[in-house]
Design a protein around this motif. Sequence first.
Motif: not given
Length: 396
Positions: A156-170, A172-175, A197-202
């Motif tokens: 549930r949480f391990i991807y907070l170490s890298d995968v989730l924030p790296t994909a989230w920032q990708a 976010e930076y894609a605007s 994440i892109a799909l979940a964010r609209g």
Amino acid sequence: MKAVTWQGRRDVRVEDVPDPRIEEPTDAVIRITSTGLCGSDLHLYEVLTPFMTPGDILGHEPMGVVEEVGSGVPDLSVGDRVVVPFQIACGACWMCLHGLPTQCETTQVTGEGMGAALFGYTRLYGAVPGAQAEYLRVPQAQYGPIKVPQGPPDGRFIYLSDVLPTAWQAVEYASIPPGGTVAVLGLGPIGDMACRIALARGAERVFGIDLVPERLGRAGRRGVHTYDLTVYDDEKALVTAIRDAIDGRGPDAVIDAVGTEAHGSTTARLAQRASTLLPRRIGAPLAERFGVDRLGALHMAIELVRRGGTISLSGVYGGTADPMPLLTLFDKQIQLRMGQANVRRWSDQIMPYLTDEDPLGVTDFATHRLPLADAPHAYEMFQRKQEGAIKILMRP
């Protein structure tokens, strides 16, 4: 303790190494319960060997339980369950306070001209012992570790170490504008999660490009419009196909989740390999100063994105003498953003997605769960894209 150590190109071993201990008041020691194998680890396995030393402990995606806490860590207690970000940052310097812990001024590896120290990632980033081990010393533990609830499985949480924030920032930076479109190059763990994440964010439509059937199928099942690179005569035909699906214009944004090991760049691949075969005192300076990246994915991103669009780089590039099509970038008025993920900047925004409803599918995101003792097999399987390996977690 047991740990995964680097011994040479395509040579990792599980060995006995000294247990970590508290060395500074801001340290903590955690007992690892799960640790990830990342695509970035494959760069060490294959490409960045001139910057490695035999015996280096690998890994930078850990979670576990706090075993010991230094006197300068007021908010952690023995028994706390934590995820540890891959970068080491203080949380108090100018860079950290401005949302850039990857550039932390306390842990910057200034002798190498690099940003914040990273766990398990070459002398360029501090040669800090990594997290594919039974225990981990965590510097700057007053800021880095993310406390998570007891109970739910590590997945549930391990991807907070890298995968989730790296994909989230990708993303976010894609605007990506509301209801906009994005193409993701590479559907490994980061690209796959960036699509989710892109799909979940609209995002209205997400286009995913890869050449591994298992990756394409996995993304397609989550609503991504997938394109198999191998069925097109050349990359221009693929670009045309995606453009035709978006009124001939191209997507609003492109995320390059491939990086330096892009498929199909024969000359650059040979140059990379040559630097790994030279003596370290020769190969390392050559790789660092005159490295040649395999830029196929980046060039495709530049060709594919619409005029006035944005390219977000999350794939790792390492060369410094690479030809860039600056005229095209300028003419198309492309915005370009990149960098290591600033984990703690995004972790609070990501946490609401890690619910029982699991909208990002983190619980079953791993394709393989293996004991740490199987690390050599895990690296080989992941590097060769065998057995459907997309994301591997290991347990000590």
